[in-house]
Design a protein around this motif. Structure first.
Motif, PDB file in Angstrom:
ATOM      1  N   ASP A  17       0.842  -1.194   0.000  1.00  0.00           N
ATOM      2  CA  ASP A  17       0.000   0.000   0.000  1.00  0.00           C
ATOM      3  C   ASP A  17       0.878   1.245   0.000  1.00  0.00           C
ATOM      4  O   ASP A  17       1.999   1.247   0.512  1.00  0.00           O
ATOM      5  CB  ASP A  17      -0.913   0.019   1.233  1.00  0.00           C
ATOM      6  N   SER A  18       0.344   2.325  -0.584  1.00  0.00           N
ATOM      7  CA  SER A  18       1.083   3.591  -0.597  1.00  0.00           C
ATOM      8  C   SER A  18       0.103   4.751  -0.562  1.00  0.00           C
ATOM      9  O   SER A  18      -0.943   4.708  -1.221  1.00  0.00           O
ATOM     10  CB  SER A  18       1.947   3.698  -1.861  1.00  0.00           C
ATOM     11  N   ALA A  19       0.431   5.764   0.237  1.00  0.00           N
ATOM     12  CA  ALA A  19      -0.414   6.956   0.306  1.00  0.00           C
ATOM     13  C   ALA A  19      -0.187   7.868  -0.888  1.00  0.00           C
ATOM     14  O   ALA A  19      -0.944   8.811  -1.112  1.00  0.00           O
ATOM     15  CB  ALA A  19      -0.139   7.709   1.600  1.00  0.00           C
ATOM     16  N   SER A  20       0.853   7.602  -1.680  1.00  0.00           N
ATOM     17  CA  SER A  20       1.159   8.409  -2.861  1.00  0.00           C
ATOM     18  C   SER A  20       0.995   7.551  -4.108  1.00  0.00           C
ATOM     19  O   SER A  20       0.859   6.325  -4.031  1.00  0.00           O
ATOM     20  CB  SER A  20       2.589   8.949  -2.773  1.00  0.00           C
ATOM     21  N   THR A  21       0.999   8.197  -5.238  1.00  0.00           N
ATOM     22  CA  THR A  21       0.821   7.487  -6.504  1.00  0.00           C
ATOM     23  C   THR A  21       1.997   7.762  -7.428  1.00  0.00           C
ATOM     24  O   THR A  21       2.619   8.839  -7.354  1.00  0.00           O
ATOM     25  CB  THR A  21      -0.477   7.931  -7.208  1.00  0.00           C
ATOM     26  N   PRO A  22       2.334   6.837  -8.325  1.00  0.00           N
ATOM     27  CA  PRO A  22       3.463   7.051  -9.235  1.00  0.00           C
ATOM     28  C   PRO A  22       3.152   8.125 -10.270  1.00  0.00           C
ATOM     29  O   PRO A  22       2.024   8.229 -10.758  1.00  0.00           O
ATOM     30  CB  PRO A  22       3.648   5.682  -9.890  1.00  0.00           C
ATOM     31  N   VAL A  23       4.146   8.917 -10.601  1.00  0.00           N
ATOM     32  CA  VAL A  23       3.997   9.935 -11.641  1.00  0.00           C
ATOM     33  C   VAL A  23       4.012   9.279 -13.017  1.00  0.00           C
ATOM     34  O   VAL A  23       3.267   9.671 -13.915  1.00  0.00           O
ATOM     35  CB  VAL A  23       5.111  10.994 -11.518  1.00  0.00           C
ATOM     36  N   VAL A  24       4.860   8.287 -13.192  1.00  0.00           N
ATOM     37  CA  VAL A  24       4.962   7.546 -14.449  1.00  0.00           C
ATOM     38  C   VAL A  24       4.072   6.317 -14.357  1.00  0.00           C
ATOM     39  O   VAL A  24       4.030   5.634 -13.334  1.00  0.00           O
ATOM     40  CB  VAL A  24       6.422   7.127 -14.710  1.00  0.00           C
ATOM     41  N   THR A  25       3.356   6.030 -15.438  1.00  0.00           N
ATOM     42  CA  THR A  25       2.507   4.840 -15.471  1.00  0.00           C
ATOM     43  C   THR A  25       3.336   3.589 -15.199  1.00  0.00           C
ATOM     44  O   THR A  25       4.346   3.357 -15.868  1.00  0.00           O
ATOM     45  CB  THR A  25       1.834   4.701 -16.844  1.00  0.00           C
ATOM     46  N   PRO A  26       2.947   2.767 -14.247  1.00  0.00           N
ATOM     47  CA  PRO A  26       3.709   1.537 -13.992  1.00  0.00           C
ATOM     48  C   PRO A  26       3.626   0.573 -15.174  1.00  0.00           C
ATOM     49  O   PRO A  26       2.597   0.499 -15.857  1.00  0.00           O
ATOM     50  CB  PRO A  26       3.008   0.939 -12.761  1.00  0.00           C
ATOM     51  N   LEU A  27       4.697  -0.136 -15.407  1.00  0.00           N
ATOM     52  CA  LEU A  27       4.701  -1.201 -16.396  1.00  0.00           C
ATOM     53  C   LEU A  27       4.056  -2.439 -15.783  1.00  0.00           C
ATOM     54  O   LEU A  27       4.422  -2.861 -14.684  1.00  0.00           O
ATOM     55  CB  LEU A  27       6.132  -1.516 -16.829  1.00  0.00           C
ATOM     56  N   SER A  28       3.078  -3.013 -16.486  1.00  0.00           N
ATOM     57  CA  SER A  28       2.342  -4.177 -15.977  1.00  0.00           C
ATOM     58  C   SER A  28       2.544  -5.358 -16.925  1.00  0.00           C
ATOM     59  O   SER A  28       1.722  -5.595 -17.817  1.00  0.00           O
ATOM     60  CB  SER A  28       0.850  -3.854 -15.850  1.00  0.00           C
ATOM     61  N   PRO A  29       3.638  -6.108 -16.766  1.00  0.00           N
ATOM     62  CA  PRO A  29       3.927  -7.199 -17.696  1.00  0.00           C
ATOM     63  C   PRO A  29       3.163  -8.489 -17.423  1.00  0.00           C
ATOM     64  O   PRO A  29       3.307  -9.450 -18.179  1.00  0.00           O
ATOM     65  CB  PRO A  29       5.427  -7.421 -17.508  1.00  0.00           C
ATOM     66  N   SER A  30       2.346  -8.525 -16.380  1.00  0.00           N
ATOM     67  CA  SER A  30       1.654  -9.761 -16.030  1.00  0.00           C
ATOM     68  C   SER A  30       0.769 -10.238 -17.186  1.00  0.00           C
ATOM     69  O   SER A  30      -0.002  -9.468 -17.757  1.00  0.00           O
ATOM     70  CB  SER A  30       0.797  -9.556 -14.781  1.00  0.00           C
ATOM     71  N   VAL A  31       0.859 -11.530 -17.476  1.00  0.00           N
ATOM     72  CA  VAL A  31       0.020 -12.129 -18.508  1.00  0.00           C
ATOM     73  C   VAL A  31      -1.357 -12.479 -17.949  1.00  0.00           C
ATOM     74  O   VAL A  31      -2.349 -12.442 -18.666  1.00  0.00           O
ATOM     75  CB  VAL A  31       0.705 -13.390 -19.083  1.00  0.00           C
ATOM     76  N   VAL A  32      -1.409 -12.811 -16.668  1.00  0.00           N
ATOM     77  CA  VAL A  32      -2.669 -13.236 -16.061  1.00  0.00           C
ATOM     78  C   VAL A  32      -2.983 -12.378 -14.840  1.00  0.00           C
ATOM     79  O   VAL A  32      -2.103 -11.812 -14.199  1.00  0.00           O
ATOM     80  CB  VAL A  32      -2.633 -14.729 -15.648  1.00  0.00           C
ATOM     81  N   TYR A  33      -4.292 -12.312 -14.535  1.00  0.00           N
ATOM     82  CA  TYR A  33      -4.784 -11.532 -13.400  1.00  0.00           C
ATOM     83  C   TYR A  33      -5.721 -12.423 -12.588  1.00  0.00           C
ATOM     84  O   TYR A  33      -6.574 -13.108 -13.154  1.00  0.00           O
ATOM     85  CB  TYR A  33      -5.513 -10.279 -13.887  1.00  0.00           C
TER      86      TYR A  33
END
Length: 396
Positions: A17-33
Motif C-alpha cells: 500500500d502507498s499513500a502516494s501514486t506514481p507519476v509515471v505509469t507503472p509497467l504491468s507485464p503480467s500475462v494473467v490476473y
C-alpha cells in the motif's frame, strides 16, 4: 500453534500500500490476473465491473495508450494491436467475408496493397484498387457487394491527397464503411471522424511513438458494434500488444506535439531546398505550390504539411545507391517517424513486391526516395542532402 504458511507460497503477497501514486505509469507485464471467485470473474466478463483476466484480452498499459489515442482522434473504446498491419488485418479480415468486395486506394502502404492483391482474394474476398484523389474513380469501382473502402489521407509514398470529403459522401450514400489509415498525417493534421470516416487506424510504431523502439497499431470505430467485432477478432487471433511497447509508446506520445511541429517545419524547408538542386527531378510535399493536390491539402490539413516528403533523382538505381552512401548520418531504413531523419527507397523496400510495371504506373522509379524528417537542425540536413545529390549526379 498455527503455522504461518504464507512465506512458503510462491505468490502470497500483493503490492504494498502507498499513500502516494506514481507519476509515471507503472509497467504491468503480467500475462494473467487473479480474481477472487467465479462470481467475480463472471462480473468482469459480463461488463458489470472492470477488470483484467488475460493479457490477450487487454492489459493496463494498452488501455492507457488507447485512451490517449481515443482523445486525440475523437473516438471511444479504441484497440491497441501488436503492429500497424495487425490493425489493418483486424479491419480487413475481421469485418468482411467470402463474397464481399473491398476497394482500396491505389497508393497504399506496400503491405496493405499486398493484402488487397493477394490475401483477401485467396480468402474469397474480391478487391479493386482505385484513385483516391478522384471520387468518381472510386465510385466507378463500387459493386452491390462492396463492404468497405480503405484509403490514406496522404498516400504512402507519393504524398497524394485523397478527396476525403467526396469519398466520405460516396460511402455514406452506398452504406460502405470508410476506413482511414491516418499514420502519415496523424490526428495533429486531421481527425478523419470529423470528415465522415467510420474507422480510423494507425501504425503507432511511427510518428506517434517516435523513437523506433516500439511496434504497435491502433484501430477505433465510430459504431460500438463494429468496434466490438474488431475487438473480438483481435482477441481471438492474438493481435496482442506488448505491455512494454505500450509503456514506451506512452512515453513517446508525451512529446508528440513538439516533435511533430519541429519535424514538419524542417520538412517544408528541406523540400524547398531539394527542389532547387540540380539532379533532383521532382519534389513532392503537400504544401508546395507545384504539388498536384496543394489546394486540397490546404483545405483538409489546414496548413499542416506533416513531416514526410518524397523526391526523385535523375539517374535511376546507380544514382540512388550513390545518394544513400553519401547521405552521411541519415539512416537508410524502411521506417518513418523517428527522432532522426530516415531515408526509404520504395522500389527496394515497401513496394518491392510490386512488378516494375506497377511501380512505374505509381510513379515509383529507381530514383524515387521517401524522407521522414526528424529533429535535426535544418541547415545540417540541407548540407547533407546537397552533398548526397552531388554524389548521385556524379554516379549517373
Amino acid at each position: 500453534m498455527t503455522r504461518n504458511t504464507r512465506g512458503s507460497l510462491v505468490r502470497p503477497f500483493s503490492l504494498p500500500d502507498s499513500a502516494s501514486t506514481p507519476v509515471v505509469t507503472p509497467l504491468s507485464p503480467s500475462v494473467v490476473y487473479a480474481s477472487e471467485t467465479p462470481d467475480a470473474l463472471d462480473a468482469q466478463y459480463e461488463g458489470r465491473v472492470h477488470g483484467y483476466t488475460y493479457a490477450r484480452e487487454g492489459h493496463p498499459n494498452a488501455d492507457v495508450v488507447s485512451q490517449r489515442l481515443d482523445a486525440m482522434e475523437g473516438g471511444q473504446g479504441g484497440l491497441l494491436t501488436g503492429s500497424g498491419m495487425a490493425a489493418v488485418s483486424a479491419v480487413l479480415l475481421g469485418l468482411v467475408k467470402a463474397g464481399d468486395h473491398v476497394i482500396g486506394g491505389n497508393q497504399l502502404y506496400g503491405r496493405s496493397m499486398r493484402m488487397m492483391a493477394e490475401d483477401l482474394p485467396r480468402l474469397g474476398v474480391a478487391t479493386t484498387l482505385a484513385d483516391p484523389c478522384d471520387a468518381a474513380d472510386m465510385a466507378a469501382a463500387i459493386r452491390p457487394e462492396t463492404r468497405l473502402m480503405l484509403i490514406e489521407v496522404v498516400s504512402n509514398p507519393t504524398l497524394r491527397v485523397a478527396d476525403l470529403e467526396g469519398i466520405a459522401a460516396l460511402c455514406k450514400a452506398h452504406g460502405i464503411l470508410l476506413v482511414i489509415d491516418n499514420t502519415f498525417t496523424t490526428p495533429k493534421a486531421i481527425r478523419p471522424f470529423d470528415y465522415g470516416a467510420d474507422i480510423v487506424l494507425h501504425s503507432v510504431t511511427k510518428l506517434l511513438s517516435g523513437h523506433s523502439d516500439v511496434t504497435l497499431g491502433y484501430v477505433v470505430a465510430r459504431d460500438p458494434e463494429v468496434m466490438q467485432r474488431l475487438r473480438i477478432f483481435a482477441v481471438t487471433t492474438g493481435l496482442t500488444p506488448s505491455p512494454f511497447d505500450c509503456w514506451l509508446a506512452e512515453r513517446g506520445m508525451l512529446t508528440f506535439d513538439l516533435r511533430f511541429d519541429r519535424a514538419q517545419a524542417t520538412a517544408a524547408v528541406l523540400a524547398d531546398h531539394l527542389a532547387g538542386l540540380a539532379g533532383v527531378k521532382r519534389v513532392l510535399y503537400p504544401l508546395r505550390d507545384d504539388h498536384p493536390d496543394r489546394d486540397r491539402a490546404m483545405a483538409l490539413l489546414k496548413g499542416q504539411g506533416c513531416n514526410m516528403l518524397s523526391f526523385e533523382l535523375d539517374g535511376g538505381r546507380p544514382a540512388a545507391n550513390a545518394f544513400a552512401r553519401a547521405a552521411e548520418g541519415i539512416a537508410f531504413a524502411p521506417t518513418l517517424g523517428d527522432v532522426g531523419t530516415t531515408l526509404s527507397h520504395p522500389a527496394s523496400s515497401s513496394h518491392r513486391a510490386l512488378s516494375p510495371e506497377a511501380r512505374a504506373a505509381a510513379g515509383l522509379s529507381e530514383g524515387f526516395f521517401r524522407v521522414s524528417v526528424g529533429l535535426e537542425e535544418p541547415e545540417a540536413l540541407k548540407s547533407i542532402f546537397s552533398q548526397a545529390v552531388s554524389a548521385a549526379r556524379a554516379a549517373s
